[in-house]
Design a protein around this motif. Sequence first.
Motif: not given
Length: 344
Positions: A194-206, A133-134
């Motif tokens: 809302l952005i925080y929720t999308k941010y969490e999803k993004y970094i987890y998937e990446e 993980f990065l």
Amino acid sequence: MYRKKKTTRVSSTTDLITNEINDDKLLHDLNPQQKRAVTCSTNQSTLVLSGAGSGKTRVLTSRIAYLLKNCNVKPYQIFAVTFTNKAALEMRHRISQMLPGIQLNDMWLGTFHGLANRFLRIHCKMVGLKSDFLIIDPDDQLTIVKKILKDEINEKNFYTDKPKAIVNYINKCKEEGKRSSDIIPKNENRFKQLIYTKYEKYIYEENKVDFGELILLTKELLEKEIDLRIHYSKKFQFILVDEFQDTSTLQMDWLKLMMDRDDQNKIVRNCFMAVGDDDQSIYAFRGAQCINNIEEYLKALYLDRENPEHIIKLEQNYRSTNIVLEAANSVIDHNHSRLSDNLE
């Protein structure tokens, strides 16, 4: 001429009681208060109030070396937190010079983020991460938030400061130990959440983590996995924290998870030493709670602010002139909630 070496008297109740050794080279050139901090008992926790220039780094380094040399403590039993990577490297170097030949690789010495990184590299699968993980910095966070705003929210004409404000909001939430799902939506923060929720999803998937995520994941895993928490609280019996006044709510919650250990079905307190200065706190903007953390520390470990064995004050300054100290003390005297006395 042969000189008989002094021996230490060990209590029958434990082989980890520290005893002052007057001719020990580790204690040379320490003033009485510093010596008390270095040689204090391993049966209890301690708060060391240390003003600027009072030699706290030397005290912490000497304390660790003293534990290793005189108290039958092993490097893997020590969990020591510093504020910067530079301080951690300097302390490790000093300890190596004090105790040549002792291997320190098993000792956990570093910043909160560095130690959380070490922990998660071992247990990454338990939190859904891959071992490679990065770790992303605030600039990376800003780039991700801008991408979310542009691609998912379809907001192309956002103000320059909006992404920064959102990143600050996310980091503040994490420093308080809050996930996006923990936040009650209100008009003023609904969009940021809302952005925080999308941010969490993004970094987890990446397969990425930011600095706050390192500590939050560590704390959440120790809370969830009882056996893991028992393992580490039993392993790290000696916990030392530098710049304690600058710890955040999240960092404090992590420390509290390691305060007790199970010793033959009996709950035993681990030996904590927090070193801090209640006259300064420059990181309140990112969640540091100076006086609150010190008071919580005293309460959690049943320490009495009036007991000199529980609170040790380093009041001898080695850095500033008398004129500077007099000016500083005249200002600090107005802080009625402080525990420490004036520097000399």
